[in-house]
Design a protein around this motif. Structure first.
Motif, PDB file in Angstrom:
ATOM      1  N   GLY A   1     -28.249 -31.736  56.316  1.00 44.58           N
ATOM      2  CA  GLY A   1     -27.090 -31.353  57.132  1.00 44.58           C
ATOM      3  C   GLY A   1     -27.068 -29.871  57.434  1.00 44.58           C
ATOM      4  N   ARG A   2     -27.408 -29.068  56.443  1.00 40.66           N
ATOM      5  CA  ARG A   2     -27.463 -27.608  56.662  1.00 40.66           C
ATOM      6  C   ARG A   2     -28.491 -27.251  57.725  1.00 40.66           C
ATOM      7  NH1 ARG A   2     -27.654 -26.421  50.371  1.00 40.66           N
ATOM      8  NH2 ARG A   2     -25.440 -26.443  49.916  1.00 40.66           N
ATOM      9  N   TRP A   3     -29.661 -27.877  57.661  1.00 42.59           N
ATOM     10  CA  TRP A   3     -30.702 -27.592  58.650  1.00 42.59           C
ATOM     11  C   TRP A   3     -30.299 -28.085  60.032  1.00 42.59           C
ATOM     12  CZ3 TRP A   3     -34.106 -24.020  58.184  1.00 42.59           C
ATOM     13  CH2 TRP A   3     -34.552 -23.658  56.925  1.00 42.59           C
ATOM     14  N   LEU A   4     -29.619 -29.235  60.108  1.00 47.35           N
ATOM     15  CA  LEU A   4     -29.151 -29.719  61.401  1.00 47.35           C
ATOM     16  C   LEU A   4     -28.125 -28.762  62.009  1.00 47.35           C
ATOM     17  CD1 LEU A   4     -28.715 -33.586  61.068  1.00 47.35           C
ATOM     18  CD2 LEU A   4     -30.457 -32.324  62.322  1.00 47.35           C
ATOM     19  N   VAL A   5     -27.211 -28.284  61.191  1.00 49.48           N
ATOM     20  CA  VAL A   5     -26.222 -27.319  61.673  1.00 49.48           C
ATOM     21  C   VAL A   5     -26.924 -26.060  62.184  1.00 49.48           C
ATOM     22  CG1 VAL A   5     -24.360 -25.772  60.937  1.00 49.48           C
ATOM     23  CG2 VAL A   5     -24.304 -28.181  60.294  1.00 49.48           C
TER      24      VAL A   5
ATOM     25  N   THR B   1     -20.742 -28.929  69.535  1.00 49.11           N
ATOM     26  CA  THR B   1     -19.679 -28.390  68.683  1.00 49.11           C
ATOM     27  C   THR B   1     -19.047 -29.500  67.848  1.00 49.11           C
ATOM     28  OG1 THR B   1     -19.252 -26.623  70.271  1.00 49.11           O
ATOM     29  CG2 THR B   1     -17.505 -27.104  68.691  1.00 49.11           C
ATOM     30  N   PHE B   2     -18.792 -30.656  68.448  1.00 47.00           N
ATOM     31  CA  PHE B   2     -18.249 -31.789  67.692  1.00 47.00           C
ATOM     32  C   PHE B   2     -19.232 -32.255  66.626  1.00 47.00           C
ATOM     33  CE2 PHE B   2     -15.082 -32.429  71.097  1.00 47.00           C
ATOM     34  CZ  PHE B   2     -13.964 -32.595  70.302  1.00 47.00           C
TER      35      PHE B   2
ATOM     36  N   GLU C   1     -20.461 -30.292  59.306  1.00 38.76           N
ATOM     37  CA  GLU C   1     -19.863 -29.357  58.346  1.00 38.76           C
ATOM     38  C   GLU C   1     -18.855 -30.071  57.455  1.00 38.76           C
ATOM     39  OE1 GLU C   1     -20.384 -26.298  57.470  1.00 38.76           O
ATOM     40  OE2 GLU C   1     -21.722 -25.592  59.041  1.00 38.76           O
ATOM     41  N   LYS C   2     -18.089 -30.982  58.032  1.00 38.14           N
ATOM     42  CA  LYS C   2     -17.109 -31.739  57.257  1.00 38.14           C
ATOM     43  C   LYS C   2     -17.821 -32.610  56.211  1.00 38.14           C
ATOM     44  CE  LYS C   2     -13.077 -34.595  58.054  1.00 38.14           C
ATOM     45  NZ  LYS C   2     -12.255 -35.275  59.034  1.00 38.14           N
ATOM     46  N   ASP C   3     -18.900 -33.289  56.622  1.00 35.01           N
ATOM     47  CA  ASP C   3     -19.678 -34.098  55.677  1.00 35.01           C
ATOM     48  C   ASP C   3     -20.281 -33.240  54.581  1.00 35.01           C
ATOM     49  OD1 ASP C   3     -19.133 -36.442  56.984  1.00 35.01           O
ATOM     50  OD2 ASP C   3     -21.079 -36.569  57.999  1.00 35.01           O
TER      51      ASP C   3
ATOM     52  N   ILE D   1     -19.613 -33.604  50.566  1.00 30.92           N
ATOM     53  CA  ILE D   1     -20.693 -33.804  49.595  1.00 30.92           C
ATOM     54  C   ILE D   1     -20.651 -32.716  48.531  1.00 30.92           C
ATOM     55  CG2 ILE D   1     -23.207 -33.759  49.308  1.00 30.92           C
ATOM     56  CD1 ILE D   1     -23.371 -35.180  52.053  1.00 30.92           C
ATOM     57  N   ARG D   2     -20.397 -31.476  48.945  1.00 34.83           N
ATOM     58  CA  ARG D   2     -20.291 -30.374  47.970  1.00 34.83           C
ATOM     59  C   ARG D   2     -19.177 -30.635  46.968  1.00 34.83           C
ATOM     60  NH1 ARG D   2     -20.536 -25.746  52.268  1.00 34.83           N
ATOM     61  NH2 ARG D   2     -22.752 -25.508  52.486  1.00 34.83           N
ATOM     62  N   GLU D   3     -18.013 -31.071  47.469  1.00 34.96           N
ATOM     63  CA  GLU D   3     -16.888 -31.366  46.576  1.00 34.96           C
ATOM     64  C   GLU D   3     -17.244 -32.482  45.601  1.00 34.96           C
ATOM     65  OE1 GLU D   3     -13.401 -32.212  48.902  1.00 34.96           O
ATOM     66  OE2 GLU D   3     -13.540 -30.304  49.968  1.00 34.96           O
ATOM     67  N   ARG D   4     -17.890 -33.518  46.108  1.00 32.16           N
ATOM     68  CA  ARG D   4     -18.288 -34.644  45.255  1.00 32.16           C
ATOM     69  C   ARG D   4     -19.263 -34.171  44.183  1.00 32.16           C
ATOM     70  NH1 ARG D   4     -20.419 -38.780  48.893  1.00 32.16           N
ATOM     71  NH2 ARG D   4     -18.293 -38.860  49.642  1.00 32.16           N
ATOM     72  N   GLN D   5     -20.231 -33.349  44.578  1.00 28.99           N
ATOM     73  CA  GLN D   5     -21.199 -32.838  43.603  1.00 28.99           C
ATOM     74  C   GLN D   5     -20.512 -31.964  42.567  1.00 28.99           C
ATOM     75  OE1 GLN D   5     -24.086 -30.958  46.173  1.00 28.99           O
ATOM     76  NE2 GLN D   5     -25.509 -32.660  45.929  1.00 28.99           N
ATOM     77  N   GLN D   6     -19.531 -31.170  42.981  1.00 29.76           N
ATOM     78  CA  GLN D   6     -18.803 -30.314  42.047  1.00 29.76           C
ATOM     79  C   GLN D   6     -18.034 -31.161  41.040  1.00 29.76           C
ATOM     80  OE1 GLN D   6     -19.071 -27.062  41.693  1.00 29.76           O
ATOM     81  NE2 GLN D   6     -17.642 -27.063  40.005  1.00 29.76           N
ATOM     82  N   ARG D   7     -17.395 -32.228  41.514  1.00 33.99           N
ATOM     83  CA  ARG D   7     -16.666 -33.116  40.594  1.00 33.99           C
ATOM     84  C   ARG D   7     -17.609 -33.767  39.589  1.00 33.99           C
ATOM     85  NH1 ARG D   7     -13.740 -34.665  45.384  1.00 33.99           N
ATOM     86  NH2 ARG D   7     -15.057 -36.520  45.541  1.00 33.99           N
ATOM     87  N   VAL D   8     -18.776 -34.209  40.057  1.00 36.29           N
ATOM     88  CA  VAL D   8     -19.762 -34.825  39.162  1.00 36.29           C
ATOM     89  C   VAL D   8     -20.209 -33.820  38.113  1.00 36.29           C
ATOM     90  CG1 VAL D   8     -22.132 -35.729  39.060  1.00 36.29           C
ATOM     91  CG2 VAL D   8     -20.555 -36.575  40.798  1.00 36.29           C
ATOM     92  N   ARG D   9     -20.490 -32.577  38.537  1.00 39.14           N
ATOM     93  CA  ARG D   9     -20.905 -31.534  37.588  1.00 39.14           C
ATOM     94  C   ARG D   9     -19.816 -31.270  36.554  1.00 39.14           C
ATOM     95  NH1 ARG D   9     -23.945 -29.089  41.793  1.00 39.14           N
ATOM     96  NH2 ARG D   9     -22.098 -28.140  42.669  1.00 39.14           N
ATOM     97  N   GLU D  10     -18.561 -31.192  37.011  1.00 38.59           N
ATOM     98  CA  GLU D  10     -17.461 -30.933  36.093  1.00 38.59           C
ATOM     99  C   GLU D  10     -17.306 -32.065  35.086  1.00 38.59           C
ATOM    100  OE1 GLU D  10     -14.158 -30.269  38.713  1.00 38.59           O
ATOM    101  OE2 GLU D  10     -14.828 -28.242  39.223  1.00 38.59           O
TER     102      GLU D  10
END
Length: 134
Positions: A60-64, A98-99, A105-107, A111-120
């Protein structure tokens, strides 16, 4: 004044082509990497889905990045082609990109939030296990 426009077109066209080529390389390499990593993950397995999410996040980062580079080429191109048809086409392309960028970016944020919760959760389990051992 017309000569200046011709000079701008002559200079800008190859630059736009080069920028579009760079975006093509970014997106192509990222897609090939995603494909290979996905195949490897299918063969090896991913019990908790953590690796799959990491791979998708990186893609996703590379696509952005690729979409941003393509948008830059569109902006440059709009400076030299000033007919309403070409401006309308570029505007439509910019809106679509842009859409796409927004939803990617939303996805990525999700994913970042989900990974953070898993790490916690893992860290709290590790801390709990450490306390039980004592």
């Amino acid at each position: 004044m017309f000569e200046l426009h011709e000079v701008l077109v002559t200079i800008t066209e190859p630059i736009v082509t080069l920028i579009e080529f760079m975006a093509l390389i970014l997106i192509t390499l990222a897609t090939v990497k995603l494909f290979l990593q996905g195949l490897w993950l299918l063969i090896r397995g991913d019990a908790d889905g953590d690796q799959r999410r990491s791979i998708w996040l990186e893609y996703g980062r590379w696509l952005v990045a690729g979409l941003s580079v393509q948008l830059a080429a569109d902006i440059l191109e709009s400076a030299i082609y000033t007919s309403w048809d070409s401006i309308g086409q570029l505007a439509a392309i910019a809106v679509i990109r842009t859409f796409l960028n927004y939803f990617l970016e939303k996805d990525i944020a999700e994913i970042r939030e989900r990974q953070q919760r898993v790490r916690e959760r893992r860290e709290s389990k590790t801390a709990d296990n450490t306390l039980e051992v004592r």
